[in-house]
Design an enzyme around this catalytic site. Sequence first.
Site, PDB file in Angstrom:
ATOM      1  N   ASN A  93       7.012  -8.845 -11.664  1.00  0.00           N
ATOM      2  CA  ASN A  93       5.710  -8.642 -12.164  1.00  0.00           C
ATOM      3  C   ASN A  93       5.086 -10.157 -12.167  1.00  0.00           C
ATOM      4  O   ASN A  93       5.752 -11.089 -12.114  1.00  0.00           O
ATOM      5  CB  ASN A  93       5.771  -8.120 -13.555  1.00  0.00           C
ATOM      6  CG  ASN A  93       6.246  -6.844 -13.651  1.00  0.00           C
ATOM      7  OD1 ASN A  93       6.245  -6.153 -12.955  1.00  0.00           O
ATOM      8  ND2 ASN A  93       6.867  -6.500 -14.826  1.00  0.00           N
ATOM      9  N   HIS A 110       7.892 -12.978  -7.454  1.00  0.00           N
ATOM     10  CA  HIS A 110       6.675 -12.555  -6.557  1.00  0.00           C
ATOM     11  C   HIS A 110       5.670 -13.675  -7.232  1.00  0.00           C
ATOM     12  O   HIS A 110       4.471 -13.405  -6.897  1.00  0.00           O
ATOM     13  CB  HIS A 110       6.428 -11.160  -6.838  1.00  0.00           C
ATOM     14  CG  HIS A 110       7.232 -10.322  -6.141  1.00  0.00           C
ATOM     15  ND1 HIS A 110       7.539  -8.891  -6.573  1.00  0.00           N
ATOM     16  CD2 HIS A 110       8.167 -10.396  -5.086  1.00  0.00           C
ATOM     17  CE1 HIS A 110       8.330  -8.419  -5.846  1.00  0.00           C
ATOM     18  NE2 HIS A 110       8.821  -9.386  -5.064  1.00  0.00           N
ATOM     19  N   ALA A 222       9.858   2.397 -21.426  1.00  0.00           N
ATOM     20  CA  ALA A 222      10.799   1.357 -21.870  1.00  0.00           C
ATOM     21  C   ALA A 222      10.341   0.742 -23.212  1.00  0.00           C
ATOM     22  O   ALA A 222      11.438   0.411 -23.836  1.00  0.00           O
ATOM     23  CB  ALA A 222      10.516   0.197 -20.691  1.00  0.00           C
TER      24      ALA A 222
END
Length: 237
Positions: A93, A110, A222
């Site tokens: 993320n 990333h 989650a």
Amino acid sequence: MHNRILNSVVVLTGAGISAESGVPTFRGEDGLWRQYRAEDLATPQAFMRDPTLVWEWYDWRRGLIANCEPNAAHRTLVDMERRCEDFTLITQNVDDLHHRAGSKRVVQLHGSIWQVRCTSEGIVQENHDVPLRQLPARCACGAALRPHVVWFGESLDGTVLEEAYAAAESCDLMLAVGTSAIVHPAASLPTIAKSRGARLIEVNLERTPLSPYADEVVLGPAAEELPKLWARLQEGV
Ligand code: BV8
């Protein structure tokens, strides 16, 4: 904490961990890629072709993420980092919600949507302007700025990737939370851990290409399931 299985823990997170904070995922129903296509936007070619379009997309995402708060799943990982002897959080993320939740050591595969890089000097800076002052964003030197994120077809930072591989190769337990396990090389980390003898647990709303390799697949959101899983792991279950 003397439960061996929790000596060395690695957690890989994807967009799904931020879904309950209000950040759209990439491939879900309300996914970012639905109205756009990855190759139209998250690539260097797209940026060369139309930097304004690409910056409009990131400006919109930054504005949205700026109003999102970390959720119980992010906070659970902060507690895990504090209580596990050897803990590595690896995220795909770019929303920075792990840092905002209080995670100290985050391997950002990333990059970050809150960092920009000068396309001429290569200098990386934090930029939290919402909205951006001008599109496309410009460096003081006059050159275009780009988001300091890894686009499709771009290599990940070698040092970051080495750190991720080293953690995956040496952990006792790997959790894969909220990732569709499609994007490489991130998607290979859980199977690398598994091949080295780690226990692999997946937390996701649905099964993914990773599920057949997992010792356990926890199906559910989650923010609900990760706190429960962490409580169970601390009991040595
Ligand atoms: C590279 C940053 C070398 C920018 C992103 C090997 C095999 C196959 C393909 C390749 C390969 N090697 C390279 C490739 C090509 C490519 C790739 O993997 N393509 C895929 C599409 C097949 N990879 C690359 O280009 C990488 N570079 O390898 O360099 C190289 C160099 C040149 C040529 C070739 C190779 C770079 C990849 C990085 C791309 N950048 N983002 C930005 O964000 O703007 S990728 C983007 O997708 C995000 O970073 C995101 O993290 C990532 C993965 O998506 P997920 O995080 O998993 O999110 P997604 O929406 O897909 O899934 C959400 C999941 O959560 C779902 O499963 C859903 O069920 C679940 N969920 C939803 N809600 C919840 C939930 N779970 C729990 N609770 C909930 N509430």
